[in-house]
Design a protein around this motif. Structure first.
Motif, mmCIF file in Angstrom:
data_model
loop_
_atom_site.group_PDB
_atom_site.id
_atom_site.type_symbol
_atom_site.label_atom_id
_atom_site.label_comp_id
_atom_site.label_asym_id
_atom_site.label_seq_id
_atom_site.Cartn_x
_atom_site.Cartn_y
_atom_site.Cartn_z
ATOM 1 N N UNK A 190 0.779 -1.154 -0.074
ATOM 2 C CA UNK A 190 0.076 0.077 -0.166
ATOM 3 C C UNK A 190 0.855 1.328 0.138
ATOM 4 N N UNK A 191 0.284 2.576 0.048
ATOM 5 C CA UNK A 191 1.228 3.694 -0.081
ATOM 6 C C UNK A 191 1.878 3.803 0.953
ATOM 7 N N UNK A 192 1.498 3.556 2.046
ATOM 8 C CA UNK A 192 2.438 3.536 3.450
ATOM 9 C C UNK A 192 3.797 2.590 3.253
ATOM 10 N N UNK A 193 3.684 1.416 2.699
ATOM 11 C CA UNK A 193 4.533 0.450 2.451
ATOM 12 C C UNK A 193 5.474 1.055 1.579
ATOM 13 N N UNK A 194 5.196 1.899 0.630
ATOM 14 C CA UNK A 194 5.820 2.450 -0.681
ATOM 15 C C UNK A 194 6.492 3.826 -0.264
ATOM 16 N N UNK A 195 6.182 4.561 0.581
ATOM 17 C CA UNK A 195 6.402 5.839 0.819
ATOM 18 C C UNK A 195 8.050 5.791 1.211
ATOM 19 N N UNK A 196 8.470 4.905 2.407
ATOM 20 C CA UNK A 196 9.991 4.850 2.502
ATOM 21 C C UNK A 196 10.918 4.339 1.404
ATOM 22 N N UNK A 197 10.383 3.502 0.622
ATOM 23 C CA UNK A 197 10.985 3.108 -0.365
ATOM 24 C C UNK A 197 11.356 3.939 -1.613
ATOM 25 N N UNK A 198 10.114 4.571 -1.925
ATOM 26 C CA UNK A 198 10.322 5.915 -2.960
ATOM 27 C C UNK A 198 11.195 6.989 -2.398
#
Length: 184
Positions: A64-72
């Motif tokens: 989900x977006x919370x998972x992706x944010x630190x990655x991005x």
């Protein structure tokens, strides 16, 4: 010497390229070839995922977006570092949503996006034959559902992935020439 791009902020900014698209379009293959062709550093977005993201995807659960944010944010930091170091760089990143690309641009406004796109059947076939990757083919539908194509306000271009990787590199270089006239 890093290739440069003329823009209104910095006269000779290093070329930073994000090769984007759904899983299985050939981002890694093309990005490596493009980085080699242009003499730029290369990074694979999968290497920026925290272990929890990899475990989640391996279990067939979409991020989900919370998972992706630190990655991005980590990928954006890599782009910024390459820009500030004057080396430029090529990184893979699904960058499926406009908001995800906004996070990357927040770190590196000069980023240029190469969206690899292809027929669903072709991408499904590639995924079915891919080995050694944590992203299961069952998540392809969720990626297509999340995909927001490049908007007119975004720097970049779309390439169909039907041709060979070598042909795609030449097409990518041709697309980049107006951005950077120094490309050979």
């Amino acid at each position: 010497m890093a290739l440069s791009v003329e823009n209104h902020d910095t006269p000779h900014a290093p070329l930073t390229i994000v090769v984007m698209g759904v899983s299985g379009v050939g981002k890694t293959t093309l990005a490596r070839l493009l980085a080699d062709r242009l003499g730029l550093p290369f990074a694979e977005a999968d290497d920026f995922h925290p272990p929890a993201n990899i475990a989640k995807m391996s279990a067939g659960v979409p991020l989900d977006d919370r998972d992706r944010e630190p990655w991005l944010r980590a990928i954006g930091a890599w782009l910024k570092e390459r820009h500030e170091a004057g080396t430029g760089g090529v990184v893979t990143c699904s960058a499926l949503k406009h908001g995800y690309r906004d996070l990357l641009r927040a770190a590196c406004p000069e980023a240029w996006f190469l969206h690899l796109s292809g027929r669903t059947e072709l991408v499904e076939d590639r995924l079915a034959h891919r080995t050694g990757h944590f992203m299961p083919p069952s998540l392809l539908g969720s990626q297509y559902a999340a995909l927001e194509p490049l908007g007119p306000d975004e720097r970049g271009a779309v390439l169909d992935v039907g041709p060979t990787p070598e042909e795609l590199v030449e097409k990518a270089v041709a697309l980049l020439r107006p951005v950077n006239g120094d490309l050979a």
